[in-house]
Scaffold this motif. Structure first.
Motif, PDB file in Angstrom:
ATOM      1  N   ILE A  14     -24.974  11.362  -5.847  1.00  0.00           N
ATOM      2  CA  ILE A  14     -24.422  12.068  -7.005  1.00  0.00           C
ATOM      3  C   ILE A  14     -24.941  11.532  -8.340  1.00  0.00           C
ATOM      4  O   ILE A  14     -24.930  12.240  -9.343  1.00  0.00           O
ATOM      5  N   GLN A  15     -25.436  10.298  -8.362  1.00  0.00           N
ATOM      6  CA  GLN A  15     -25.835   9.669  -9.625  1.00  0.00           C
ATOM      7  C   GLN A  15     -26.868  10.472 -10.422  1.00  0.00           C
ATOM      8  O   GLN A  15     -26.756  10.525 -11.653  1.00  0.00           O
ATOM      9  N   PRO A  16     -27.862  11.114  -9.802  1.00  0.00           N
ATOM     10  CA  PRO A  16     -28.790  11.896 -10.632  1.00  0.00           C
ATOM     11  C   PRO A  16     -28.116  13.073 -11.349  1.00  0.00           C
ATOM     12  O   PRO A  16     -28.598  13.533 -12.377  1.00  0.00           O
ATOM     13  N   PHE A  17     -26.998  13.544 -10.812  1.00  0.00           N
ATOM     14  CA  PHE A  17     -26.310  14.694 -11.394  1.00  0.00           C
ATOM     15  C   PHE A  17     -25.287  14.293 -12.449  1.00  0.00           C
ATOM     16  O   PHE A  17     -25.127  14.961 -13.462  1.00  0.00           O
ATOM     17  N   VAL A  18     -24.531  13.239 -12.163  1.00  0.00           N
ATOM     18  CA  VAL A  18     -23.447  12.834 -13.052  1.00  0.00           C
ATOM     19  C   VAL A  18     -23.166  11.343 -12.854  1.00  0.00           C
ATOM     20  O   VAL A  18     -23.113  10.863 -11.720  1.00  0.00           O
ATOM     21  N   GLN A  19     -23.036  10.630 -13.964  1.00  0.00           N
ATOM     22  CA  GLN A  19     -22.734   9.204 -13.872  1.00  0.00           C
ATOM     23  C   GLN A  19     -21.334   9.038 -13.297  1.00  0.00           C
ATOM     24  O   GLN A  19     -20.375   9.621 -13.780  1.00  0.00           O
ATOM     25  N   THR A  20     -21.235   8.242 -12.259  1.00  0.00           N
ATOM     26  CA  THR A  20     -19.982   8.055 -11.543  1.00  0.00           C
ATOM     27  C   THR A  20     -19.735   6.569 -11.348  1.00  0.00           C
ATOM     28  O   THR A  20     -20.674   5.817 -11.110  1.00  0.00           O
ATOM     29  N   GLN A  21     -18.497   6.170 -11.447  1.00  0.00           N
ATOM     30  CA  GLN A  21     -18.152   4.790 -11.118  1.00  0.00           C
ATOM     31  C   GLN A  21     -16.789   4.781 -10.454  1.00  0.00           C
ATOM     32  O   GLN A  21     -15.993   5.701 -10.611  1.00  0.00           O
ATOM     33  N   ILE A  22     -16.560   3.753  -9.674  1.00  0.00           N
ATOM     34  CA  ILE A  22     -15.266   3.584  -9.016  1.00  0.00           C
ATOM     35  C   ILE A  22     -14.642   2.301  -9.538  1.00  0.00           C
ATOM     36  O   ILE A  22     -15.317   1.284  -9.696  1.00  0.00           O
ATOM     37  N   ILE A  23     -13.385   2.404  -9.860  1.00  0.00           N
ATOM     38  CA  ILE A  23     -12.621   1.227 -10.283  1.00  0.00           C
ATOM     39  C   ILE A  23     -11.437   1.125  -9.336  1.00  0.00           C
ATOM     40  O   ILE A  23     -10.622   2.034  -9.254  1.00  0.00           O
ATOM     41  N   GLU A  24     -11.386   0.032  -8.600  1.00  0.00           N
ATOM     42  CA  GLU A  24     -10.287  -0.190  -7.664  1.00  0.00           C
ATOM     43  C   GLU A  24      -9.234  -1.049  -8.340  1.00  0.00           C
ATOM     44  O   GLU A  24      -9.543  -2.109  -8.869  1.00  0.00           O
ATOM     45  N   LEU A  25      -8.026  -0.562  -8.309  1.00  0.00           N
ATOM     46  CA  LEU A  25      -6.907  -1.312  -8.869  1.00  0.00           C
ATOM     47  C   LEU A  25      -6.056  -1.817  -7.711  1.00  0.00           C
ATOM     48  O   LEU A  25      -5.859  -1.096  -6.729  1.00  0.00           O
ATOM     49  N   PRO A  26      -5.540  -3.032  -7.824  1.00  0.00           N
ATOM     50  CA  PRO A  26      -4.753  -3.574  -6.707  1.00  0.00           C
ATOM     51  C   PRO A  26      -3.454  -2.803  -6.507  1.00  0.00           C
ATOM     52  O   PRO A  26      -2.814  -2.354  -7.457  1.00  0.00           O
ATOM     53  N   MET A  27      -3.101  -2.654  -5.254  1.00  0.00           N
ATOM     54  CA  MET A  27      -1.856  -2.007  -4.886  1.00  0.00           C
ATOM     55  C   MET A  27      -0.731  -3.044  -4.990  1.00  0.00           C
ATOM     56  O   MET A  27      -0.948  -4.226  -4.706  1.00  0.00           O
ATOM     57  N   ALA A  28       0.439  -2.607  -5.405  1.00  0.00           N
ATOM     58  CA  ALA A  28       1.596  -3.510  -5.454  1.00  0.00           C
ATOM     59  C   ALA A  28       1.946  -3.957  -4.034  1.00  0.00           C
ATOM     60  O   ALA A  28       1.803  -3.196  -3.080  1.00  0.00           O
ATOM     61  N   LYS A  29       2.368  -5.197  -3.911  1.00  0.00           N
ATOM     62  CA  LYS A  29       2.756  -5.746  -2.600  1.00  0.00           C
ATOM     63  C   LYS A  29       4.009  -5.055  -2.086  1.00  0.00           C
ATOM     64  O   LYS A  29       4.966  -4.862  -2.824  1.00  0.00           O
ATOM     65  N   ARG A  30       3.980  -4.677  -0.832  1.00  0.00           N
ATOM     66  CA  ARG A  30       5.119  -4.008  -0.211  1.00  0.00           C
ATOM     67  C   ARG A  30       5.644  -4.856   0.939  1.00  0.00           C
ATOM     68  O   ARG A  30       4.906  -5.621   1.527  1.00  0.00           O
ATOM     69  N   GLY A  31       6.926  -4.639   1.259  1.00  0.00           N
ATOM     70  CA  GLY A  31       7.548  -5.332   2.377  1.00  0.00           C
ATOM     71  C   GLY A  31       8.021  -4.340   3.421  1.00  0.00           C
ATOM     72  O   GLY A  31       8.055  -3.133   3.187  1.00  0.00           O
ATOM     73  N   LYS A  32       8.418  -4.843   4.575  1.00  0.00           N
ATOM     74  CA  LYS A  32       8.871  -3.986   5.685  1.00  0.00           C
ATOM     75  C   LYS A  32      10.155  -3.241   5.374  1.00  0.00           C
ATOM     76  O   LYS A  32      10.341  -2.106   5.775  1.00  0.00           O
ATOM     77  N   ASN A  33      11.067  -3.883   4.686  1.00  0.00           N
ATOM     78  CA  ASN A  33      12.402  -3.322   4.481  1.00  0.00           C
ATOM     79  C   ASN A  33      12.653  -2.943   3.022  1.00  0.00           C
ATOM     80  O   ASN A  33      13.745  -3.148   2.502  1.00  0.00           O
ATOM     81  N   ASP A  34      11.658  -2.354   2.385  1.00  0.00           N
ATOM     82  CA  ASP A  34      11.785  -1.996   0.977  1.00  0.00           C
ATOM     83  C   ASP A  34      12.809  -0.874   0.781  1.00  0.00           C
ATOM     84  O   ASP A  34      12.849   0.087   1.557  1.00  0.00           O
ATOM     85  N   SER A  35      13.590  -1.005  -0.270  1.00  0.00           N
ATOM     86  CA  SER A  35      14.562   0.022  -0.623  1.00  0.00           C
ATOM     87  C   SER A  35      13.859   1.101  -1.452  1.00  0.00           C
ATOM     88  O   SER A  35      12.713   0.937  -1.866  1.00  0.00           O
ATOM     89  N   GLU A  36      14.556   2.211  -1.711  1.00  0.00           N
ATOM     90  CA  GLU A  36      14.005   3.255  -2.578  1.00  0.00           C
ATOM     91  C   GLU A  36      13.719   2.696  -3.966  1.00  0.00           C
ATOM     92  O   GLU A  36      12.737   3.067  -4.601  1.00  0.00           O
ATOM     93  N   ALA A  37      14.564   1.809  -4.443  1.00  0.00           N
ATOM     94  CA  ALA A  37      14.361   1.182  -5.752  1.00  0.00           C
ATOM     95  C   ALA A  37      13.084   0.337  -5.754  1.00  0.00           C
ATOM     96  O   ALA A  37      12.336   0.336  -6.738  1.00  0.00           O
ATOM     97  N   ASP A  38      12.835  -0.372  -4.642  1.00  0.00           N
ATOM     98  CA  ASP A  38      11.615  -1.163  -4.529  1.00  0.00           C
ATOM     99  C   ASP A  38      10.387  -0.256  -4.578  1.00  0.00           C
ATOM    100  O   ASP A  38       9.412  -0.536  -5.277  1.00  0.00           O
ATOM    101  N   ILE A  39      10.436   0.841  -3.826  1.00  0.00           N
ATOM    102  CA  ILE A  39       9.309   1.779  -3.769  1.00  0.00           C
ATOM    103  C   ILE A  39       9.052   2.372  -5.151  1.00  0.00           C
ATOM    104  O   ILE A  39       7.900   2.477  -5.588  1.00  0.00           O
ATOM    105  N   LEU A  40      10.102   2.728  -5.855  1.00  0.00           N
ATOM    106  CA  LEU A  40       9.964   3.257  -7.212  1.00  0.00           C
ATOM    107  C   LEU A  40       9.310   2.216  -8.119  1.00  0.00           C
ATOM    108  O   LEU A  40       8.428   2.542  -8.925  1.00  0.00           O
ATOM    109  N   LYS A  41       9.723   0.960  -7.973  1.00  0.00           N
ATOM    110  CA  LYS A  41       9.146  -0.133  -8.763  1.00  0.00           C
ATOM    111  C   LYS A  41       7.651  -0.276  -8.464  1.00  0.00           C
ATOM    112  O   LYS A  41       6.844  -0.439  -9.373  1.00  0.00           O
ATOM    113  N   TYR A  42       7.257  -0.185  -7.181  1.00  0.00           N
ATOM    114  CA  TYR A  42       5.840  -0.293  -6.810  1.00  0.00           C
ATOM    115  C   TYR A  42       5.036   0.839  -7.446  1.00  0.00           C
ATOM    116  O   TYR A  42       3.936   0.619  -7.972  1.00  0.00           O
TER     117      TYR A  42
END
Length: 149
Positions: free
Chosen positions: A16-44
């Motif tokens: 794709i580079q000859p057609f349009v300049q493209t870059q990817i920026i990866e942002l870290p995902m928030a840490k999750r746990g096994k027993n997360d509540s809805e409030a935890d998920i909203l916070k993430y």
């Protein structure tokens, strides 16, 4: 990311580079746990959303990829990409985490796009997205790839 994702993404990223300049920026995902509540998920989601919004520059237009977004044909995507280029805006395509986008990202997005009504794993979305962007650019540049696919 699994090797097949890196291989597939890199192939289309180079194409794709000859057609349009493209870059990817990866942002870290928030840490999750096994027993997360809805409030935890909203916070993430809020943490991840803040990360996306803080990484953006002033002249960028945000497009949120999410299950509930609008679906496009490849031809409509090509037409849309052509208009993006004519407008001269830099486009940010944000792929949400496992719990989707925050409300702040949804509000900041110029529009919401879905690759499919299916829920797709993040690695698959990455490859499908870059392939569809390349396919759309091949249509706009009369490249035979779209007809061969």
């Amino acid at each position: 990311m699994p090797a097949w994702v890196l291989t597939g993404f890199e192939d289309y990223f180079k194409r794709i580079q000859p057609f349009v300049q493209t870059q990817i920026i990866e942002l870290p995902m928030a840490k999750r746990g096994k027993n997360d509540s809805e409030a935890d998920i909203l916070k993430y989601c809020q943490i991840e959303g803040d990360s996306i919004l803080n990484a953006m520059k002033g002249n960028e237009v945000l497009i949120a990829l999410e299950v509930g977004g609008k679906e496009f044909s490849t031809e409509k995507l090509a037409e849309t990409m052509k208009s993006w280029m004519l407008e001269g805006n830099d486009i940010v395509l944000a792929i949400g985490g496992p719990d989707g986008h925050s409300e702040a990202v949804r509000k900041a997005a110029a529009w919401h796009w879905s690759l499919s009504k299916l829920t797709l794993p993040h690695p698959m979305v990455r490859v499908m997205l870059i392939e569809q962007l390349y396919r759309a650019m091949s249509i706009n540049n009369n490249h035979p790839y779209h007809r061969a696919g």
